[in-house]
Design an enzyme around this catalytic site. Structure first.
Site, PDB file in Angstrom:
ATOM      1  N   HIS A  91       0.823  -1.219   0.000  1.00  0.00           N
ATOM      2  CA  HIS A  91       0.000   0.000   0.000  1.00  0.00           C
ATOM      3  C   HIS A  91       0.856   1.268   0.000  1.00  0.00           C
ATOM      4  O   HIS A  91       0.355   2.334  -0.322  1.00  0.00           O
ATOM      5  CB  HIS A  91      -1.040  -0.019   1.125  1.00  0.00           C
ATOM      6  N   ASP A 113       1.210  -7.685   2.435  1.00  0.00           N
ATOM      7  CA  ASP A 113       1.273  -6.255   2.107  1.00  0.00           C
ATOM      8  C   ASP A 113       2.728  -5.786   1.910  1.00  0.00           C
ATOM      9  O   ASP A 113       3.282  -5.095   2.748  1.00  0.00           O
ATOM     10  CB  ASP A 113       0.596  -5.453   3.230  1.00  0.00           C
ATOM     11  N   SER A 115       4.075   2.232   8.410  1.00  0.00           N
ATOM     12  CA  SER A 115       3.863   1.266   7.351  1.00  0.00           C
ATOM     13  C   SER A 115       5.162   1.034   6.623  1.00  0.00           C
ATOM     14  O   SER A 115       5.844   1.984   6.247  1.00  0.00           O
ATOM     15  CB  SER A 115       2.833   1.780   6.365  1.00  0.00           C
TER      16      SER A 115
HETATM   17  N1  ARG Z   1      -4.570   0.237   7.461  1.00  0.00           N
HETATM   18  C1  ARG Z   1      -3.252   0.230   6.891  1.00  0.00           C
HETATM   19  C2  ARG Z   1      -2.681   1.631   6.912  1.00  0.00           C
HETATM   20  O1  ARG Z   1      -3.176   2.466   7.589  1.00  0.00           O
HETATM   21  C3  ARG Z   1      -3.272  -0.393   5.527  1.00  0.00           C
HETATM   22  C4  ARG Z   1      -3.972   0.389   4.500  1.00  0.00           C
HETATM   23  C5  ARG Z   1      -4.084  -0.294   3.172  1.00  0.00           C
HETATM   24  N2  ARG Z   1      -5.289   0.162   2.521  1.00  0.00           N
HETATM   25  C6  ARG Z   1      -6.441  -0.545   2.457  1.00  0.00           C
HETATM   26  N3  ARG Z   1      -7.543   0.081   2.097  1.00  0.00           N
HETATM   27  N4  ARG Z   1      -6.480  -1.798   2.751  1.00  0.00           N
HETATM   28  O2  ARG Z   1      -2.031   2.137   6.036  1.00  0.00           O
HETATM   29  N1  GLU Z   2      -1.045   1.286   7.552  1.00  0.00           N
HETATM   30  C1  GLU Z   2      -0.491   2.403   8.256  1.00  0.00           C
HETATM   31  C2  GLU Z   2       0.419   3.305   7.438  1.00  0.00           C
HETATM   32  O1  GLU Z   2       0.248   3.526   6.304  1.00  0.00           O
HETATM   33  C3  GLU Z   2       0.223   1.911   9.422  1.00  0.00           C
HETATM   34  C4  GLU Z   2      -0.748   1.337  10.278  1.00  0.00           C
HETATM   35  C5  GLU Z   2      -1.009   2.213  11.440  1.00  0.00           C
HETATM   36  O2  GLU Z   2      -1.547   3.318  11.298  1.00  0.00           O
HETATM   37  O3  GLU Z   2      -0.644   1.703  12.469  1.00  0.00           O
HETATM   38  O4  GLU Z   2       1.316   3.907   7.925  1.00  0.00           O
END
Ligand code: ARG
Ligand code: GLU
Length: 696
Positions: A83, A219, A627
Site C-alpha cells: 500500500h 502487504d 507502514s
Molecule cells: N490500514 C493500513 C494503513 O493504515 C493499511 C492500508 C491499506 N489500505 C487498504 N484500504 N487496505 O495504512
Molecule cells: N497502515 C499504516 C500506514 O500507512 C500503518 C498502520 C497504522 O496506522 O498503524 O502507515
C-alpha cells in the site's frame, strides 16, 4: 511460594514492558536499553544508532515522506508495503499491463521501473539543539514573537551546521515545542520499482480485513535505490548504479513465537498522546463522526462503480484506498476509546495531576491549564468541525471541487501579482492533469451529490453540465490566453461560480477563525507538557510522533478483543485458503497460490510445524507512517514488515492501552515465499542474506 514469586516477577516485567512509546533512537542508552534487554533483546543502544559506525538506523529509510522502508541487500534493494508503493504500481498499470491485478516482477536490473518524484531519505545523525533554538526566547514575549525567534534560530542552525554538500538538514520540534532536534539526512531520488505481488495478495482482504485481525495480507512491494558513480544521492539517470548501503538487514528464516522480542524501527507520522480528556471527547464524539459520515457517503458511490468497471477500478484504486483507510480507522478509534473508557481514565489521571500540582506548590503556575482547555475546546469545536467538513468535501472526496479550489488559488495568485500568471498557470495545469489522469465524471458527480450536503444544502449537480473542468482539454483551454480573459472565462464557468463563494468563505472566515482559536490550544498544550513533566517527573514521557525516526519495541502477543474471544498472534497460509471466495474482489486467491498450498510447495519458508506463517501481532506502539517499517528480532535481523494495527487498538494515537493495542506485521517468510515460489524471482532471494539465529 517461590513459583508464585517468579510468576509475579514475570507479570511485573510483562506489564511494564508493554507501556508503549516511540523513542528517539539517539537517546536509547539507559532506561530503554535496559527495558529492551529485559524483553529479550540482545542489541545495545549503539547497535541501533551510532554516528561513527554503521548501525541499524543506516538501513531504515523514510519512503516518500509518508511510509518507511528498509534495505535488504548489499545492492540497495528495499522493502516496503504494497500500500506504500501502491501509487507507483498503479501509475505503471494500464488495462494491458495490469500490475495491480497481476503483480509485477523485474527479472533483471534493466526491467526495474523508474518513478519520478519518489524519494527515500536516511538519517545521518540527530542532535539536540534545544538550547540554540531558544536563544532570545523569554517569557515576556507573546506566542507569535517566540515562534518567530524559534523559526529564525532553527533556520540559522540548518544553514550553518557541518555537513557534506549532498546532505540535507532539518530542525524538528518535540514534546509540543519544548525540545528541538536537528536531523542531517541523505535523500535518494532514483528509486525503481522491482516487484509487487498481485493485489489479491498484497491487498488481500481489502477493506473488510483492513485494520483487523486475523489478517492474511501479503502487504509488501520492493524497490531499489540507485546512486551516482560515487554512491551518492542523485536524480534519475540511466547511468546510476544500485546503491551500496552502509548497512542492510539480514533476514531471519526462524521467525518468532509468542513472547519473543520485537522492535519496530521507522517514521511514525503523528500521535497525540498527551491530550486532555476534553479533547479526546471532542475528537471521538464530534470530529470523527462527521468525517466518517462524509467518507461513507463518498465510498458508497466509488465502491459501487469500481465493482462495475475495471477501468474505474484502476483509476480510483489509490483514491478509494486513501478515503477508506482513515474512514475505517476512525470507526475503530472510537470503538477502542469507548471500550477502554479512555475519557474517564483520562479524567481520573487529570485529578491525579491536579493533586500533584498542589503537593508540589505548582497550582499557581499550572492550575489553570485544565479549566482553560475546557473553555478553549468549547470555543474551538464548532469551527474545527466546519473547517474539516470543507476539507473533506472539497479536498478529500470531490474532485470537481478540488479543481475549483485550485482554480481559486490560481485566481488569487494572479490578482495579487499579474507577473505570477505563468507560474500560477503551470500549477493549475499540473493539478488538472493529475486529477484527469484518473478521473471519471459519473463517479465524481455521484460523489458530489452525496457529500456536498455536508457542507452546503444546495448541492446543485447541474453544474456538471455547464463546466469546462470535467474534461481535460476544455479545462486546460480555460486557462489559455491573456490573464484578463482567463479570469473572465473562469468566472463564467458554472462550477467555479458555484464553488467560489464557499472557497472564499473558507479562506476569509473559516480558516481564519480556526487559526485564531487553535493557536491558544497549541500554546497551552506546550505548557501542559511542561507541567506534566514537572508535576509527575517519574512517569515515562516519549515525544509524540512527528515523522521522525523512532524505535518502538515489545513482544509478540495475541489479544482478547471481546469477551471469550482470544486472537492467536500468528496467522497462516491455511487461513488465506479458508477466506478464499472465488472471483470476489476482496478475497479471491490466485490459482498459483492455491496450487502451492495444495502441494505444500513451501521450500525453506515453512515454520517447524510445516506451515507458512503470514501475519503476526506485537505490542509495538506504531502509527501511520510506520507502514513498511521493519520488525527486527533480538539480534537485529528482519523478521516482519509492519503494515497495520488492530481495530480497537487504533486509539493508540491518543491512548496506548497494552491490553488491546497491537501492531500487525507480515512475516518475512511469507514475503520470501511469494517472491521465490509464487513469482519465481529467485535472483532477488540470492541478493539477500538469509540467517538462522535460532539454530546456532
Ligand atoms: N490500514 C493500513 C494503513 O493504515 C493499511 C492500508 C491499506 N489500505 C487498504 N484500504 N487496505 O495504512
Ligand atoms: N497502515 C499504516 C500506514 O500507512 C500503518 C498502520 C497504522 O496506522 O498503524 O502507515
Amino acid at each position: 511460594m517461590k513459583y508464585l514469586k517468579i510468576l509475579l516477577l514475570f507479570f511485573v516485567v510483562q506489564v511494564s514492558a508493554q507501556q508503549g512509546g516511540m523513542w528517539i533512537p539517539s537517546l536509547l542508552e539507559g532506561m530503554n536499553e535496559q527495558e529492551m534487554t529485559s524483553l529479550g533483546s540482545k542489541l545495545t543502544a549503539k547497535d541501533i544508532y551510532d554516528v561513527n559506525n554503521s548501525s541499524l538506523k543506516d538501513a531504515i529509510g523514510h519512503f516518500n515522506g509518508g511510509c518507511t522502508t528498509e534495505i535488504i541487500s548489499p545492492k540497495g534493494l528495499i522493502l516496503t508495503n504494497h500500500h506504500c508503493g501502491f501509487g507507483q504500481i498503479q501509475s505503471h498499470s494500464s488495462l494491458e499491463n495490469d500490475y495491480l491485478k497481476d503483480g509485477f516482477w523485474a527479472m533483471n536490473l534493466n526491467e526495474e521501473l523508474p518513478n519520478p518524484g519518489l524519494y527515500v531519505e536516511f538519517i545521518v545523525r540527530i542532535e539536540d539543539v534545544t538550547d540554540k533554538v531558544f536563544v532570545g526566547v523569554t517569557d515576556a514575549l507573546t506566542e507569535k514573537e517566540k515562534q518567530s525567534i524559534i523559526t529564525k534560530n532553527s533556520n540559522a542552525i540548518q544553514k550553518t551546521v557541518a555537513k557534506e554538500s549532498w546532505q540535507k538538514t532539518k530542525v524538528k520540534s518535540f514534546y509540543q515545542g519544548n525540545q528541538y532536534y536537528l536531523f542531517v539526512t541523505e535523500r535518494f531520488e532514483d528509486i525503481r520499482l522491482v516487484g509487487a505481488p498481485p493485489t489479491s495478495i498484497g491487498k488481500f482482504g481489502s477493506d473488510t480485513d483492513n485494520w483487523v485481525f486475523p489478517r492474511h495480507t501479503g502487504d509488501f512491494s520492493m524497490f531499489r535505490i540507485y546512486a551516482d558513480e560515487n554512491n551518492r544521492p542523485a536524480k534519475y539517470s540511466k547511468n546510476n548504479k544500485p546503491y551500496t548501503p552502509k548497512h542492510f538487514l539480514p533476514i531471519s528464516l526462524d521467525g518468532v513465537e509468542e513472547g519473543d522480542f520485537t522492535m519496530v524501527f521507522g517514521f511514525p507520522g503523528r500521535t497525540n498522546e498527551y491530550l486532555p480528556a476534553v479533547a479526546i471527547k471532542h475528537i471521538t464524539e464530534e470530529y470523527n463522526p462527521t468525517n466518517i459520515a462524509i467518507r461513507e457517503a463518498a465510498l458508497k458511490v466509488i465502491d459501487a462503480k469500481m465493482k462495475e468497471s475495471d477501468a474505474v477500478r484502476i483509476k480510483y484504486a489509490s483514491k478509494q484506498a486513501r478515503i477508506a483507510n482513515a474512514w475505517k480507522k476512525w470507526i475503530g478509534e472510537n470503538l477502542g476509546i469507548q471500550k477502554s473508557n479512555a475519557v474517564e481514565k483520562r479524567q481520573e489521571f487529570e485529578a491525579d495531576f491536579t493533586k500533584a500540582l498542589a503537593e508540589k506548590n505548582l497550582t499557581e503556575k499550572y492550575g489553570n491549564i485544565l479549566p482553560e482547555f475546557d473553555r478553549l475546546y468549547k470555543d474551538f469545536a464548532p469551527i474545527n468541525i466546519k473547517r474539516r467538513n470543507f476539507i473533506e468535501v472539497f479536498l478529500v472526496t470531490n474532485e470537481l471541487m478540488t479543481m475549483t479550489f485550485r482554480a481559486y488559488q490560481f485566481e488569487q495568485a494572479v490578482l495579487k501579482d499579474k507577473k505570477g500568471f505563468n507560474k500560477a498557470k503551470a500549477a493549475i495545469e499540473r493539478t488538472l492533469k493529475g486529477i484527469h489522469k484518473n478521473y471519471d465524471v459519473e463517479v465524481d458527480k455521484g460523489v458530489f451529490k452525496n457529500v456536498m450536503p455536508f457542507f452546503n444544502k444546495n448541492a446543485d449537480a447541474s453544474i456538471y453540465n455547464n463546466t469546462a473542468f470535467t474534461n481535460l482539454t476544455s479545462a486546460l483551454a480555460l486557462f489559455d490566453g491573456k490573464a484578463k480573459k482567463v479570469l473572465k472565462n473562469l468566472n463564467n464557468d458554472a462550477a467555479y461560480k458555484y464553488a467560489k463563494p464557499m472557497i472564499a468563505e473558507f479562506y476569509n472566515a473559516i480558516n481564519a477563525e480556526f487559526g485564531k482559536k487553535n493557536e491558544p490550544i497549541v500554546a497551552l498544550q506546550k505548557k501542559y507538557m511542561k507541567a506534566l513533566m514537572e508535576a509527575l517527573p517519574n512517569a515515562r514521557y516519549f515525544p509524540d510522533a512527528n515523522s521522525t525516526l523512532r524505535v518502538t519495541y515489545g513482544q509478540v502477543r495475541g489479544y482478547a478483543p471481546r469477551d471469550a474471544v482470544y486472537y492467536n498472534p500468528v496467522s497462516y497460509l491455511d487461513g488465506v485458503i479458508e477466506k478464499y471466495v472465488p472471483g470476489d474482489y476482496e478475497f479471491d486467491v490466485p490459482e498459483k497460490l492455491r496450487e502451492l498450498h495444495k502441494t505444500k510447495n513451501y521450500g525453506q519458508y515453512a515454520d517447524k510445524n510445516g506451515k507458512v506463517p503470514v501475519c503476526f501481532l506485537g505490542t509495538n506502539h506504531t502509527t501511520g507512517g510506520n507502514s513498511g517499517s521493519p520488525a527486527i528480532d533480538a539480534e537485529g535481523n528482519l523478521i516482519g514488515l509492519n503494515f497495520d494495527r488492530v481495530w480497537e487498538g487504533t486509539m493508540s494515537d491518543m491512548n496506548y492501552d497494552p491490553e488491546i493495542c497491537r501492531n500487525i506485521m507480515v512475516d518475512l517468510r511469507y514475503v520470501l515465499f511469494i517472491v521465490d515460489k509464487y513469482a519465481g524471482a529467485t535472483h532477488l532471494i540470492d541478493e539477500m542474506k538469509l540467517v538462522h539465529p535460532k539454530k546456532k
